[in-house]
Write an enzyme that holds these catalytic residues in place. Structure first.
Site, PDB file in Angstrom:
ATOM      1  N   THR A  38       0.821  -1.214   0.000  1.00 49.38           N
ATOM      2  CA  THR A  38       0.000   0.000   0.000  1.00 49.38           C
ATOM      3  C   THR A  38       0.854   1.264   0.000  1.00 49.38           C
ATOM      4  O   THR A  38       1.945   1.273   0.558  1.00 49.38           O
ATOM      5  CB  THR A  38      -0.888  -0.038   1.256  1.00 49.38           C
ATOM      6  OG1 THR A  38      -1.787  -1.127   1.104  1.00 49.38           O
ATOM      7  CG2 THR A  38      -1.666   1.227   1.455  1.00 49.38           C
ATOM      8  N   THR A  40      -0.477   0.817   6.561  1.00 50.46           N
ATOM      9  CA  THR A  40      -0.122  -0.278   5.652  1.00 50.46           C
ATOM     10  C   THR A  40       0.117  -1.511   6.502  1.00 50.46           C
ATOM     11  O   THR A  40       0.727  -1.435   7.566  1.00 50.46           O
ATOM     12  CB  THR A  40       1.139   0.042   4.822  1.00 50.46           C
ATOM     13  OG1 THR A  40       1.487  -1.136   4.079  1.00 50.46           O
ATOM     14  CG2 THR A  40       2.320   0.472   5.669  1.00 50.46           C
ATOM     15  N   GLY A  41      -0.393  -2.647   6.039  1.00 47.74           N
ATOM     16  CA  GLY A  41      -0.195  -3.858   6.818  1.00 47.74           C
ATOM     17  C   GLY A  41      -1.286  -4.874   6.552  1.00 47.74           C
ATOM     18  O   GLY A  41      -2.038  -4.750   5.576  1.00 47.74           O
ATOM     19  N   GLY A  52      -4.440  -6.014   6.418  1.00 51.58           N
ATOM     20  CA  GLY A  52      -5.656  -5.200   6.456  1.00 51.58           C
ATOM     21  C   GLY A  52      -6.721  -5.674   7.428  1.00 51.58           C
ATOM     22  O   GLY A  52      -7.371  -4.860   8.095  1.00 51.58           O
TER      23      GLY A  52
HETATM   24  N1  ASP Z   1      -3.375  -2.934   4.044  1.00 52.66           N
HETATM   25  C1  ASP Z   1      -3.447  -3.442   2.689  1.00 52.66           C
HETATM   26  C2  ASP Z   1      -4.591  -4.410   2.572  1.00 52.66           C
HETATM   27  O1  ASP Z   1      -4.803  -5.178   3.477  1.00 52.66           O
HETATM   28  C3  ASP Z   1      -2.220  -4.156   2.270  1.00 52.66           C
HETATM   29  C4  ASP Z   1      -0.987  -3.345   2.314  1.00 52.66           C
HETATM   30  O2  ASP Z   1      -0.791  -2.547   3.238  1.00 52.66           O
HETATM   31  O3  ASP Z   1      -0.163  -3.515   1.425  1.00 52.66           O
HETATM   32  O4  ASP Z   1      -5.227  -4.431   1.530  1.00 52.66           O
END
Ligand code: ASP
Length: 318
Positions: free
Chosen positions: A185, A236-237, A239
């Site tokens: 993300t 980001t993480g 989700g």
């Molecule tokens: N948070 C995003 C999701 O779960 C993934 C990411 O942070 O890359 O879609």
């Protein structure tokens, strides 16, 4: 009294790769983070709104092949792309988001159009694409988002029977964060001269995610939140855990109800609340006083920030 503008951006969090030892490999990422931060900073220095600055930065991150949002988005388990994005203006708590779209070239622009339209907050799928078309936003064939590197990544992740939070880019083989263990993300938060805060987030989601799965990024309060009285936050993480902890809003809630500082609140969310239910990742946040906090519980997070006219700081590892 004029506030000193501040901007921070992220390009995902993850595990440090072997290529991290190669300073040359990291340089392309530092350069991209720096030039995107500089563009947002220049806008703020000219008196533009925090909203304009975060939208510009996220749009540039969507276009940058090193980061996974927009071109180069990950594949779902059905070998399709489903993109999510959100934007929030802290001045009046206005917000807009789109989820599960596969034809909108710049998802963050569509999220902003939803916000400016003012009727709804979150549009998904075909209806969101129809809305973008009506607004004259650029639509592309879904194959625009595909890269051979991503297809290979899907094969690998499928072979391991898992759903991966990661991304690929042109520099995949030389990426300083392990691309099979990375959250792809992108996001931006900013404080403008008028003292207003804004946040924006955009993502391709997770490799091999089930078609129809929506992550935290487009959910206001989970992956994205901004309130002029507290902070602007982009996450980001993993989700699902950020949704379950209402992570972005929790930062603001801790400041509001528990009187915590930005650093206390952001660190509590990323180092305690999210990992307590098995989540990993990070966030970027700026408060109304211009404090910046960029915590992550992974080995690294692509990140940068700039205050006033000072040169941007970029970082990947701890
Ligand atoms: N948070 C995003 C999701 O779960 C993934 C990411 O942070 O890359 O879609």
């Amino acid at each position: 009294m004029r506030t000193t503008p501040v901007i921070a951006i992220h390009g995902g969090a993850g595990t440090v790769s072997a290529a991290a030892l190669d300073a040359g490999a990291a340089q392309a990422y530092h350069d991209a983070l720096r030039s995107i931060t500089l563009a947002g900073q220049a806008l703020l220095q000219r008196g533009a709104s925090a909203l304009d600055a975060v939208c510009l930065a996220v749009e540039m991150l969507e276009d940058c092949p090193l980061f996974n949002a927009g071109h180069g988005a990950v594949f779902t388990g059905a070998e399709t792309h489903e993109l999510d994005a959100a934007v929030m203006d802290g001045a009046e708590l206005r917000a807009g988001a789109i989820a599960g779209v596969s034809r909108i070239r710049h998802p963050v622009r569509a999220a902003r159009a939803v916000m400016e339209d003012g009727v709804h907050v979150l549009l998904a799928g075909a209806g969101a694409e129809d809305f973008a078309r009506e607004r004259g936003l650029e639509l592309v064939e879904p194959s625009y988002f595909s890269t051979e590197a991503r297809r290979e990544q899907l094969r690998r992740v499928r072979g391991e029977g898992r759903i991966a939070l990661d991304h690929d880019g042109a520099a995949l083989a030389a990426a300083p964060l392990d691309e099979t263990n990375k959250f792809g993300t992108v996001g931006a938060v900013a404080l403008d001269r008028g003292g207003h805060l804004a946040a924006a987030t955009s993502t391709g989601g997770m490799t091999n995610k089930r078609a129809g799965r929506i992550g935290d990024s487009p959910l206001i309060g989970a992956g994205t939140y901004a309130d002029d009285k507290r902070a602007a936050v982009s996450c980001t993480g993993s989700g699902e855990m950020f949704i379950r902890t209402a992570a972005a809003y929790d930062v603001c809630a801790r400041m509001r109800y528990a009187g915590q500082s930005l650093a206390q609140a952001a660190n509590a969310v990323i180092m305690q609340a999210v990992p307590a239910i098995g989540g990993s990742g990070g966030l970027i946040a700026i408060d109304r006083a211009g404090n910046v906090c960029l915590p992550f519980n992974t080995e690294g997070m692509y990140r940068a920030h700039a205050r006033g006219a000072e040169p941007p700081h970029t970082a990947i590892h701890r």
